[in-house]
Enzyme design. Structure first.
Site, PDB file in Angstrom:
ATOM      1  N   SER A 163      61.899  34.302 -27.516  1.00  0.00           N
ATOM      2  CA  SER A 163      62.868  34.637 -28.559  1.00  0.00           C
ATOM      3  C   SER A 163      64.276  34.231 -27.793  1.00  0.00           C
ATOM      4  O   SER A 163      64.347  33.485 -26.882  1.00  0.00           O
ATOM      5  CB  SER A 163      63.094  35.942 -28.606  1.00  0.00           C
ATOM      6  OG  SER A 163      63.731  36.787 -27.825  1.00  0.00           O
ATOM      7  N   GLU A 209      67.308  25.199 -35.755  1.00  0.00           N
ATOM      8  CA  GLU A 209      67.274  26.215 -36.795  1.00  0.00           C
ATOM      9  C   GLU A 209      66.221  25.977 -37.821  1.00  0.00           C
ATOM     10  O   GLU A 209      65.805  24.674 -38.022  1.00  0.00           O
ATOM     11  CB  GLU A 209      68.669  26.512 -37.485  1.00  0.00           C
ATOM     12  CG  GLU A 209      69.122  25.533 -38.178  1.00  0.00           C
ATOM     13  CD  GLU A 209      70.464  25.724 -38.504  1.00  0.00           C
ATOM     14  OE1 GLU A 209      71.290  26.463 -38.239  1.00  0.00           O
ATOM     15  OE2 GLU A 209      70.973  25.121 -39.713  1.00  0.00           O
ATOM     16  N   VAL A 245      59.844  26.361 -24.402  1.00  0.00           N
ATOM     17  CA  VAL A 245      60.210  27.451 -25.540  1.00  0.00           C
ATOM     18  C   VAL A 245      60.219  28.753 -25.022  1.00  0.00           C
ATOM     19  O   VAL A 245      59.139  29.436 -24.703  1.00  0.00           O
ATOM     20  CB  VAL A 245      59.416  27.128 -26.604  1.00  0.00           C
ATOM     21  CG1 VAL A 245      59.825  28.114 -27.903  1.00  0.00           C
ATOM     22  CG2 VAL A 245      59.276  25.527 -27.074  1.00  0.00           C
ATOM     23  N   PRO A 246      61.399  29.666 -25.243  1.00  0.00           N
ATOM     24  CA  PRO A 246      61.379  30.995 -24.973  1.00  0.00           C
ATOM     25  C   PRO A 246      60.604  31.521 -25.848  1.00  0.00           C
ATOM     26  O   PRO A 246      60.059  31.428 -26.891  1.00  0.00           O
ATOM     27  CB  PRO A 246      62.702  31.479 -24.655  1.00  0.00           C
ATOM     28  CG  PRO A 246      63.024  30.337 -25.645  1.00  0.00           C
ATOM     29  CD  PRO A 246      62.654  29.147 -25.659  1.00  0.00           C
ATOM     30  N   ALA A 295      54.244  20.400 -27.169  1.00  0.00           N
ATOM     31  CA  ALA A 295      54.567  18.934 -26.709  1.00  0.00           C
ATOM     32  C   ALA A 295      55.223  19.012 -25.252  1.00  0.00           C
ATOM     33  O   ALA A 295      55.607  17.948 -24.656  1.00  0.00           O
ATOM     34  CB  ALA A 295      55.580  18.282 -27.624  1.00  0.00           C
ATOM     35  N   GLY A 296      55.218  20.350 -24.692  1.00  0.00           N
ATOM     36  CA  GLY A 296      55.817  20.061 -23.253  1.00  0.00           C
ATOM     37  C   GLY A 296      57.303  20.743 -23.356  1.00  0.00           C
ATOM     38  O   GLY A 296      57.910  20.821 -22.116  1.00  0.00           O
ATOM     39  N   LYS A 319      56.694  23.676 -28.214  1.00  0.00           N
ATOM     40  CA  LYS A 319      55.890  24.141 -26.958  1.00  0.00           C
ATOM     41  C   LYS A 319      54.789  23.321 -26.661  1.00  0.00           C
ATOM     42  O   LYS A 319      54.629  22.888 -25.423  1.00  0.00           O
ATOM     43  CB  LYS A 319      55.518  25.413 -27.115  1.00  0.00           C
ATOM     44  CG  LYS A 319      55.251  26.297 -25.831  1.00  0.00           C
ATOM     45  CD  LYS A 319      55.097  27.724 -26.304  1.00  0.00           C
ATOM     46  CE  LYS A 319      54.903  28.523 -24.776  1.00  0.00           C
ATOM     47  NZ  LYS A 319      54.801  30.049 -25.096  1.00  0.00           N
ATOM     48  N   HIS A 352      73.881  27.348 -43.378  1.00  0.00           N
ATOM     49  CA  HIS A 352      73.767  26.009 -43.595  1.00  0.00           C
ATOM     50  C   HIS A 352      73.169  25.425 -44.696  1.00  0.00           C
ATOM     51  O   HIS A 352      71.863  25.936 -44.898  1.00  0.00           O
ATOM     52  CB  HIS A 352      73.383  25.453 -42.193  1.00  0.00           C
ATOM     53  CG  HIS A 352      74.310  25.554 -40.975  1.00  0.00           C
ATOM     54  ND1 HIS A 352      73.858  25.638 -39.931  1.00  0.00           N
ATOM     55  CD2 HIS A 352      75.646  25.434 -40.940  1.00  0.00           C
ATOM     56  CE1 HIS A 352      74.725  25.840 -38.936  1.00  0.00           C
ATOM     57  NE2 HIS A 352      75.773  25.929 -39.616  1.00  0.00           N
TER      58      HIS A 352
END
Ligand code: ACO
Ligand code: LMR
Length: 609
Positions: free
Chosen positions: A304, A233, A301-302, A297-298, A295, A275
């Protein structure tokens, strides 16, 4: 039990619970049952003010879980319990967690509390690090090891846990910050893969006790875990540590990750989400920056959160197609017995009750006497006569009757220390017994000769009247049967030494009652008995009994059936017992105040024959 370093929990793990989160403990045990564990996952509870054994359900059976005073006692008794779940408040969790981290038996400490001072948390993190322990939290729900171990309330409702396949292990390792979103992810992963093997929520504070990278690299070493999922987050730099771990080879398995809070960039000011650690402001800690860095770094990642599940599925399907993921053994969850209270409320079960009650109810917000909240008796200044009316007769009694009852209580409260009941209570109190035992001892003397002649007096006088027999015939009948007339006679009171209490009751009846045939009859009996012997007066029991028969029969408040039923059941000795309890308690207190020693009856007062 030694577990591999990558495995924090398995089906034999046991926890020590600090504080007394009864529901959370039950939920852990419910999970155990659903997952088919044989050993309860809770070994004991540390809660100094309730030391002993506490009952819980384990499936449909009841088990006893020890409650001990200290953490040291807990680990002495359960040296294999290596998980410490700390439900202490943010004020005290630091101290208990520190003690647990210092305890050689504890390997993993979970702190649930939110709001622990960050400086304190950092001390705990250092301690955990120095001692090679795992610290999960603070500000976390904990985590779940599927089919093996549930920390507290992790995973939400049992239906959701089962729907998320948490009752048996899959092959995905999950780390989140948020506890709530961890449940969401369990479900997402179950819908797109064969489910999680383990999921940890590291907690929402700025300084989590263990990081994403700590857990992901630990899970990376677990051969059962084939891919990793992470939900971060906005705020904090934990995601950059994942990148470091990928770069230095601690994480080699595919990682699908998403950082929530991308909407923070739409705000013109800094945004603080739920939080403590979820704070926007620093560009590198934004959702966009962290997602982009991962992303690069491999990490998969979507776009969203919406396609998070699709990306997870793609990776899983690929690994599966490559033969890297064995089929899971689909074990049906053990059915959790329904809560009886819940089923009863839903009208799904019925059971013949063992007890019936029609006079009071304490199930609602406020207890009631005969359906009237107790507070109403206070607000309407109803006296004890009215309370007795509702609890004994289930009626609002008119003032003359409740007034009569109150008068009786006043008149019968005490009659000095020499009478049977007071004497017994005094002797008992002086034998060192407590108030209740002494009171009961006094009350037990109430019977046919002393204070307990009311019911029989009522029955005999009412019966004689009903049969239309004259007082002379009645007295003869009783004499022939060899029964002293209940309500007649007194040890010290007589026509020459009349009992004022009797006079007062008679006066009250004359003033307030519509009709007094029973009292009149009893007085005619008294005329005859006192003619024989001056102490054969209508005594206090007799006069109250006769008056009460007149109340029951002629006040118009009771139906004839009710009147007869009360005479037959015998309710009037209760009046004397209630009134006299006041005096008995007084005598007991008096003896205790006066520090009176053991009573021993004088030899010269005993005829040794
Ligand atoms: N009905 C008829 N005759 C009686 C009654 C009675 N209730 N009580 C005593 N007598 C007679 C006895 O038969 C005896 O007659 P006798 O001389 O011809 O043989 C005589 O009176 C004396 O009898 P005792 O038993 O010595 O009388 P005592 O004064 O000791 O009795 C007592 C007092 C126990 C209260 C007795 O009158 C009795 O049993 N009454 C009935 C029970 C009762 O009403 N108890 C409540 C008393 S009030 C209170 O405790 C708060
Ligand atoms: C009482 O009320 O206790 C008395 O009437 C009994 C007694 O023996 O004097």
């Amino acid at each position: 039990m030694i577990r591999p370093d990558y495995l924090l929990f398995d089906r034999t793990s046991q926890a020590i619970i600090n504080n007394f989160p009864k529901k959370a403990v039950q939920r852990m045990l419910d999970f155990d049952h659903v997952a088919g564990r044989e050993l309860p996952s809770v070994a004991c509870i540390v809660y100094p003010s309730s030391v002993g054994l506490e009952k819980f359900f384990f499936g449909s059976a009841e088990i006893l879980i020890p409650v001990v005073k200290t953490i040291a006692e807990a680990t002495d008794q359960f040296p294999d319990a290596d998980v410490f779940i700390d439900f202490a408040s943010y004020r005290s969790a630091y101290y208990s967690a520190r003690e647990a981290l210092e305890n050689e038996h504890i390997r993993t400490v979970v702190i649930i509390a939110e709001g622990i001072a960050e400086r304190r948390t950092r001390e705990l993190i250092k301690l955990a690090h120095d001692r090679d322990k795992w610290l999960i939290g603070p500000s976390t729900v904990g985590g779940v090891s599927a089919g093996a171990f549930r920390i507290g309330d992790s995973g939400g409702a049992m239906e959701c846990m089962i729907a998320s396949q948490l009752h048996r292990p899959g092959h995905v390792g999950l780390v989140t910050k948020s506890g709530g979103l961890s449940s969401e992810c369990y479900n997402l992963i179950a819908n797109h893969t064969d489910g999680i093997f383990e999921g940890i929520a590291i907690g929402g504070d700025l300084y989590p006790g263990s990081s994403f990278a700590d857990h992901l690299s630990r899970m990376n070493r677990n051969p059962e875990i084939k891919m990793l999922v992470c939900l971060g987050e906005v705020g904090g730099s934990g995601e950059y540590e994942i990148i470091e771990a990928i770069k230095d080879g601690r994480i080699t398995k595919p990682v699908v990750a998403w950082v929530t809070g991308s909407c923070a960039s739409l705000f013109t000011t800094e945004v603080q989400f739920g939080h403590a650690g979820a704070k926007s402001g620093v560009e590198s800690e934004s959702s966009q920056a962290k997602n982009a860095a991962m992303k690069a770094a491999g990490v998969i990642v979507p776009h969203s959160f919406d396609d998070f599940g699709d990306r997870i599925k793609e990776v899983f399907d690929e690994l599966k197609a490559e033969g890297n993921i064995p089929d899971v053994v689909d074990i049906a969850p053990h059915e959790l017995p329904e809560e009886f209270a819940k089923m009863t409320k839903a009208g799904k079960v019925r059971r013949a009750s063992s007890i019936v009650c029609t006079i009071s109810d304490d199930r609602g917000e406020e207890a009631t006497y005969n359906k009237i909240p107790i507070s109403q008796f206070v607000s309407e200044s109803k006296g004890i006569g009215s309370v007795i009316g509702h609890l004994w007769f289930k009626k609002e009694l008119p003032a003359e009757i409740s007034g009569f009852i109150e008068k009786v209580l006043v008149l019968t409260a005490d009659h000095g220390p020499a009478v049977s009941g007071a004497h017994n209570a005094i002797v008992t109190a002086r034998a060192g017994k407590d108030l209740i035992s002494s009171l009961v001892s006094g009350l037990l003397t109430i019977g046919p000769r002393f204070g307990g002649a009311l019911d029989e007096a009522a029955q005999y006088f009412a019966d004689a009247l009903d049969r239309g027999i004259s007082p002379e015939v009645f007295i003869k009948e009783m004499k022939d049967k060899g029964i002293p007339i209940p309500g007649i006679g007194h040890r010290i009171k007589s026509t020459k030494n009349p009992d004022t209490r009797v006079t007062l009751v008679k006066e009250y009846a004359a003033k307030h009652f519509k009709k007094t045939p029973t009292l009149n009859y009893a007085l005619q009996v008294e005329q005859l008995t006192t003619a024989k012997k001056s102490n054969l007066i209508l005594n206090v029991d007799g006069v109250i009994a006769a008056c009460f028969v007149d109340i029951l029969r002629y006040s118009g408040v009771f139906t004839p059936a009710e009147a007869n039923e009360y005479i037959e059941i015998g309710i009037l000795n209760g009046l004397f017992a209630l009134g006299r309890s006041i005096g008995l308690i007084g005598h007991i207190l008096d003896q205790k105040r006066l520090k009176q020693g053991l009573y021993r009856h004088a030899w010269d007062d005993i005829a040794y024959i």
